[in-house]
Structure formats: C-alpha cells, structure tokens
Design a protein around this motif. Structure first.
Motif, PDB file in Angstrom:
ATOM      1  N   CYS A   1      61.858 -24.665 -18.801  1.00 38.41           N
ATOM      2  CA  CYS A   1      61.219 -23.341 -18.866  1.00 38.41           C
ATOM      3  C   CYS A   1      60.751 -23.049 -20.285  1.00 38.41           C
ATOM      4  CB  CYS A   1      62.199 -22.266 -18.401  1.00 38.41           C
ATOM      5  SG  CYS A   1      62.746 -22.438 -16.691  1.00 38.41           S
ATOM      6  N   TRP A   2      61.548 -23.469 -21.266  1.00 42.73           N
ATOM      7  CA  TRP A   2      61.170 -23.279 -22.673  1.00 42.73           C
ATOM      8  C   TRP A   2      59.967 -24.144 -23.016  1.00 42.73           C
ATOM      9  CZ3 TRP A   2      65.391 -23.262 -27.080  1.00 42.73           C
ATOM     10  CH2 TRP A   2      64.885 -22.566 -28.183  1.00 42.73           C
ATOM     11  N   VAL A   3      59.955 -25.385 -22.533  1.00 46.03           N
ATOM     12  CA  VAL A   3      58.819 -26.271 -22.805  1.00 46.03           C
ATOM     13  C   VAL A   3      57.529 -25.673 -22.244  1.00 46.03           C
ATOM     14  CG1 VAL A   3      57.790 -28.500 -22.214  1.00 46.03           C
ATOM     15  CG2 VAL A   3      60.155 -28.389 -23.016  1.00 46.03           C
ATOM     16  N   PHE A   4      57.596 -25.080 -21.055  1.00 44.93           N
ATOM     17  CA  PHE A   4      56.399 -24.453 -20.501  1.00 44.93           C
ATOM     18  C   PHE A   4      55.824 -23.429 -21.467  1.00 44.93           C
ATOM     19  CE2 PHE A   4      54.518 -20.837 -18.197  1.00 44.93           C
ATOM     20  CZ  PHE A   4      53.423 -21.470 -17.642  1.00 44.93           C
ATOM     21  N   TRP A   5      56.679 -22.582 -22.022  1.00 40.84           N
ATOM     22  CA  TRP A   5      56.196 -21.555 -22.939  1.00 40.84           C
ATOM     23  C   TRP A   5      55.814 -22.138 -24.291  1.00 40.84           C
ATOM     24  CZ3 TRP A   5      54.114 -17.390 -21.408  1.00 40.84           C
ATOM     25  CH2 TRP A   5      54.512 -16.814 -20.203  1.00 40.84           C
ATOM     26  N   MET A   6      56.415 -23.254 -24.675  1.00 39.92           N
ATOM     27  CA  MET A   6      56.021 -23.886 -25.934  1.00 39.92           C
ATOM     28  C   MET A   6      54.714 -24.657 -25.793  1.00 39.92           C
ATOM     29  SD  MET A   6      59.536 -24.978 -27.896  1.00 39.92           S
ATOM     30  CE  MET A   6      60.255 -25.969 -26.584  1.00 39.92           C
ATOM     31  N   VAL A   7      54.292 -24.931 -24.572  1.00 47.08           N
ATOM     32  CA  VAL A   7      52.938 -25.431 -24.336  1.00 47.08           C
ATOM     33  C   VAL A   7      51.951 -24.274 -24.329  1.00 47.08           C
ATOM     34  CG1 VAL A   7      51.407 -26.510 -22.631  1.00 47.08           C
ATOM     35  CG2 VAL A   7      53.667 -27.495 -23.068  1.00 47.08           C
ATOM     36  N   MET A   8      52.308 -23.199 -23.633  1.00 49.07           N
ATOM     37  CA  MET A   8      51.391 -22.073 -23.482  1.00 49.07           C
ATOM     38  C   MET A   8      51.230 -21.267 -24.762  1.00 49.07           C
ATOM     39  SD  MET A   8      50.142 -22.135 -20.419  1.00 49.07           S
ATOM     40  CE  MET A   8      49.467 -20.475 -20.287  1.00 49.07           C
TER      41      MET A   8
ATOM     42  N   THR B   1      60.069 -18.537 -32.343  1.00 47.73           N
ATOM     43  CA  THR B   1      61.233 -19.096 -31.652  1.00 47.73           C
ATOM     44  C   THR B   1      61.822 -18.080 -30.678  1.00 47.73           C
ATOM     45  OG1 THR B   1      61.738 -20.486 -33.571  1.00 47.73           O
ATOM     46  CG2 THR B   1      63.496 -20.156 -31.959  1.00 47.73           C
ATOM     47  N   VAL B   2      62.001 -16.857 -31.161  1.00 51.25           N
ATOM     48  CA  VAL B   2      62.595 -15.814 -30.319  1.00 51.25           C
ATOM     49  C   VAL B   2      61.699 -15.492 -29.129  1.00 51.25           C
ATOM     50  CG1 VAL B   2      63.281 -13.387 -30.250  1.00 51.25           C
ATOM     51  CG2 VAL B   2      63.976 -14.824 -32.176  1.00 51.25           C
ATOM     52  N   ILE B   3      60.403 -15.368 -29.373  1.00 49.35           N
ATOM     53  CA  ILE B   3      59.468 -15.024 -28.296  1.00 49.35           C
ATOM     54  C   ILE B   3      59.495 -16.083 -27.198  1.00 49.35           C
ATOM     55  CG2 ILE B   3      57.019 -14.809 -27.706  1.00 49.35           C
ATOM     56  CD1 ILE B   3      56.646 -13.479 -30.476  1.00 49.35           C
ATOM     57  N   THR B   4      59.344 -17.347 -27.586  1.00 51.38           N
ATOM     58  CA  THR B   4      59.299 -18.407 -26.570  1.00 51.38           C
ATOM     59  C   THR B   4      60.651 -18.560 -25.876  1.00 51.38           C
ATOM     60  OG1 THR B   4      59.714 -20.054 -28.327  1.00 51.38           O
ATOM     61  CG2 THR B   4      57.423 -19.675 -27.654  1.00 51.38           C
ATOM     62  N   PHE B   5      61.749 -18.370 -26.617  1.00 51.08           N
ATOM     63  CA  PHE B   5      63.073 -18.512 -25.995  1.00 51.08           C
ATOM     64  C   PHE B   5      63.332 -17.387 -24.990  1.00 51.08           C
ATOM     65  CE2 PHE B   5      67.680 -17.537 -26.048  1.00 51.08           C
ATOM     66  CZ  PHE B   5      68.124 -18.691 -25.423  1.00 51.08           C
ATOM     67  N   VAL B   6      63.015 -16.166 -25.364  1.00 48.86           N
ATOM     68  CA  VAL B   6      63.223 -15.035 -24.447  1.00 48.86           C
ATOM     69  C   VAL B   6      62.374 -15.209 -23.193  1.00 48.86           C
ATOM     70  CG1 VAL B   6      62.856 -12.558 -24.151  1.00 48.86           C
ATOM     71  CG2 VAL B   6      63.933 -13.422 -26.240  1.00 48.86           C
ATOM     72  N   LEU B   7      61.125 -15.610 -23.357  1.00 41.18           N
ATOM     73  CA  LEU B   7      60.270 -15.859 -22.199  1.00 41.18           C
ATOM     74  C   LEU B   7      60.849 -16.971 -21.326  1.00 41.18           C
ATOM     75  CD1 LEU B   7      56.744 -15.642 -23.872  1.00 41.18           C
ATOM     76  CD2 LEU B   7      57.684 -14.067 -22.162  1.00 41.18           C
ATOM     77  N   ALA B   8      61.450 -17.986 -21.960  1.00 36.00           N
ATOM     78  CA  ALA B   8      62.043 -19.092 -21.213  1.00 36.00           C
ATOM     79  C   ALA B   8      63.226 -18.621 -20.376  1.00 36.00           C
ATOM     80  CB  ALA B   8      62.479 -20.195 -22.166  1.00 36.00           C
ATOM     81  N   VAL B   9      64.110 -17.821 -20.961  1.00 36.16           N
ATOM     82  CA  VAL B   9      65.288 -17.346 -20.233  1.00 36.16           C
ATOM     83  C   VAL B   9      64.866 -16.436 -19.087  1.00 36.16           C
ATOM     84  CG1 VAL B   9      67.417 -16.003 -20.400  1.00 36.16           C
ATOM     85  CG2 VAL B   9      66.798 -17.608 -22.223  1.00 36.16           C
ATOM     86  N   LEU B  10      63.906 -15.559 -19.334  1.00 33.92           N
ATOM     87  CA  LEU B  10      63.412 -14.686 -18.265  1.00 33.92           C
ATOM     88  C   LEU B  10      62.779 -15.508 -17.145  1.00 33.92           C
ATOM     89  CD1 LEU B  10      61.811 -11.804 -20.372  1.00 33.92           C
ATOM     90  CD2 LEU B  10      63.960 -11.738 -19.082  1.00 33.92           C
ATOM     91  N   THR B  11      62.031 -16.542 -17.518  1.00 32.52           N
ATOM     92  CA  THR B  11      61.407 -17.414 -16.520  1.00 32.52           C
ATOM     93  C   THR B  11      62.467 -18.163 -15.727  1.00 32.52           C
ATOM     94  OG1 THR B  11      59.457 -17.688 -17.929  1.00 32.52           O
ATOM     95  CG2 THR B  11      59.792 -19.329 -16.196  1.00 32.52           C
ATOM     96  N   PHE B  12      63.506 -18.643 -16.401  1.00 26.18           N
ATOM     97  CA  PHE B  12      64.606 -19.353 -15.740  1.00 26.18           C
ATOM     98  C   PHE B  12      65.260 -18.458 -14.690  1.00 26.18           C
ATOM     99  CE2 PHE B  12      69.214 -20.361 -15.708  1.00 26.18           C
ATOM    100  CZ  PHE B  12      69.166 -21.671 -15.244  1.00 26.18           C
TER     101      PHE B  12
END
Length: 388
Positions: A286-293, A315-326
């Motif tokens: 999920c984090w990789v998806f946001w680190m691509v986008m 880092t915080v933005i992509t990580f928070v988006l990753a956890v929410l996506t998860f």
C-alpha cells in the motif's frame, strides 16, 4: 475540478490547459482506479470473471510484470521505447512488460515445472507458482537498489550509455539475485528440500525483503536518496544504500507488522496465524502504491522550505495514505468491491493486498509512469517549467 488556462506568452500562441497539482494527482488516481476496476472485473475477479486465474497464476503474473517494468523503466530507463510518442510509448511498455510477465510465468510452471515438480503449476494452493515468482522478490531488492539508490554504479564509471548501461547492469545483477533465491527461497518450498533446510519461511521472506524494497523506494524516490547521498562518492553511496536499506527494511518490517496488529485487531491477527509475518509486505505494498503516485502524479509535495521538513512531510503523507489504504482495502475494497475471499479462516477481513494493490500498482506504472498521464492537462508547475 476545473482546468485553468496558461496565460498567453505571445500573439498567436496557443494557450495550454493546466490543472492545479492536487487536481492533476486526483485525476491520475481516478484514471488508475477506473482502469484497474474495469480490467479486474473482466480478467481477475474471483466471482465475476470466468478466467479462474485468482489467486494463481494471477499473483505470479503480477510479480513478473512488475519486475519486467522495473527492468524496462529503471534498469534500461525506457531506452527501447524512447522514440515512441504517447500514447504508443505507454501502450508498448504495457504490452511488453505484461507479455513478459505472462511468458515467464508460463515457462516456469509448464516448462520448468515438467522437469522439477517444485515449480509445477498444478501443485496444491499454487505452491509451484509461488516458488517460481519468489525470485522476483529478490530481483526487486537488487534491481531497485541498484537503479534508484546507486545510480547504476559501478557501470556508470565506464561511460556506458543506454541500452548498454542497462544490459551491463541487468547481466551482472542476475548473479546476486540467483544466489539469494537459492539460499532463501528454494530450500523453503522445493518438494525435494529437507524439512529443516529453510533459513526463513516463505511468509517471513516476503515480509522482510519486501520491506527492504519499501525502504529503497522511500529513500530513493520520495526522499531523493537521502540519507545515503551523504556518504559522498558513488561507491560509498552504493555501500551505504545497500547496508542502510537492509537495516531500515528490518525496522520497517517490525513496524509494519505492528501496524497490522493495530488496524486489523487481535482476533484477525490470531486468525492470520503463521501468515502474519507476510503482512509487513501487505502494508508495504500500500505504501509502494503511494510512493509511485506521490512523486509522479502529485508532484512529490512538499517541494519547498527546509529540507528536513520537506523529507519528513513526504514520508508522513505517503505513510498515512498507505495505512488508510490498508484499512480501507481489508475492511471494504477486497471483499465488497473486488469479491476476494476471507483473508484467513475465521478472519473478518478479506483479500490480500499483494493481489489487489499490486493490480493498482501495475496500472499506475503503465499509465502514470510509462504513459506520462496521457490525455490529462498538465499540472501548472510542469507547464511553467517547460515554457520558462
């Protein structure tokens, strides 16, 4: 979401439609989601599609397709497609990488699987497909670190240009990939391996080494190779990236498994049982998806201000988006939208992010990275840079 017009730079000059950075990012996200859902329902959906490829060989194909894209876009820097304009460039990359993914998956399962039953596609629970695609895990580690963190060192010192630079990198890095695969993956899943031969079980391998990949993409793409670039020379930077990503990857592995406990709850964690270590990769994908986008569609914001604030902010933005996506994926998307089965017997959550989120990542790579967001108005900043 309203497109704006670039101010005219001269009499008779055509004004170009542009979008604010956030609107451009959201438009890319919308296109990726639509393409993913339509193709999922047609090809992969376990209830609606007649293909019967979920979860295997679907997962194996996605693994091989993504590493084929890494080779094309990172190792060879898309040099074989450089002369093509859009949308043909994006379409060609999709056809070639998707085709390679299908071909390699079939050759391993039907070809090599007839020689070594360990790789046979008919093995129970898709074990042959899993073993055949585990080499991709180690390819991710080696090829991503080489391209994103090390800048193809040491082959750049020779003065090689693409595609010869990519060919040298690709050929040399096959060796460490095969060594890692033979040491970790094969003893853990081969039918002929002794029961106590495995150094790590497959779930721990996937969880830990995928987190190394997460570290490489985070530091290389989102953080512009900080902190490894502080090492100085290209050689020292490469060494720092190699050692540093292993260390950070282990820290992320422990942390992301902890995120699984927090998001899914103790009852679901208990139901996951021995597969729990793999959930470092489930959050990681999920984090990789946001680190691509984020760098490619949202402009890698923030881009100005103090360096520490910029890097921490990304880092915080992509990580928070990753956890929410998860959380959204396991509680809603996987079961309700994608019709995936329960994540484990007795679990109240569904699916596997290494299936559904990889599907999204493939479309993000094809459309946003290779296709360069074809068809969308450009973001303000990109147009200003082009016309300055």
């Amino acid at each position: 979401m309203t497109a704006t017009l670039e101010p005219s730079a001269g009499i008779g000059r055509r004004r170009r439609r542009t979008l604010p950075w956030y609107a451009f990012g959201l438009a890319n996200l919308a296109v990726v989601v639509v393409l993913s859902l339509v193709s999922w329902y047609l090809v992969a959906d376990p209830e609606w599609s007649a293909s019967g490829i979920y979860p295997q060989p679907l997962t194996a194909w996605m693994f091989w397709t993504i590493i084929a894209f890494v080779w094309a876009a990172f190792t060879f820097e898309l040099s074989p497609f450089a002369r093509l304009g859009q949308p043909w460039k994006g379409l060609a990359v999709a056809v070639v990488t998707g085709g390679l993914g299908a071909l390699i998956t079939w050759l391993l399962a039907a070809g090599w699987g007839s020689v070594d039953a360990s790789f046979d596609g008919a093995r129970a629970e898709g074990a042959g497909f899993i073993l055949g695609s585990l080499i991709v895990l180690y390819s991710f580690v080696v090829y991503v670190i080489s391209a994103v963190n090390c800048g193809h060192w040491p082959w750049t010192r020779s003065g090689l240009q693409q595609p010869w630079l990519g060919a040298a990198s690709f050929g040399a890095l096959v060796i460490p990939v095969v060594v890692l695969y033979l040491v970790f993956a094969v003893p853990s899943m081969a039918t002929w391996a002794p029961p106590d031969a495995a150094l790590l079980d497959p779930y721990t391998q996937i969880g830990f080494f995928y987190c190394v990949v997460v570290s490489a993409i985070l530091t290389g793409a989102v953080l512009e190779n900080w902190p490894w670039r502080l090492a100085g020379s290209p050689g020292r930077t490469a060494l720092a990236a190699l050692v540093g990503n292993l260390v950070v990857g282990w820290v992320l592995y422990e942390a992301l498994v902890g995120v699984t406990h927090l998001v899914l709850g103790s009852a679901n964690v208990a139901a996951l049982g021995e597969t729990l270590p793999m959930f470092g990769a489930q959050v990681g994908v999920c984090w990789v998806f946001w680190m691509v986008m984020w760098p490619n569609a949202f402009g890698n914001r923030p881009t100005g201000g103090r360096l520490g604030v910029v890097l921490v902010g990304r880092t915080v933005i992509t990580f928070v988006l990753a956890v929410l996506t998860f959380a959204l994926y396991y509680y809603v998307l996987a079961g309700v939208v994608l019709h995936e089965p329960a994540a484990a017997d007795g679990a109240t959550v569904s699916g596997s992010a290494l299936v559904g989120m990889d599907w999204l990542i493939i479309w993000a790579l094809w459309y946003v990275v290779a296709g360069e967001s074809w068809g969308l108005p450009r973001p303000h900043a990109a147009v200003e840079e082009e016309t300055s």
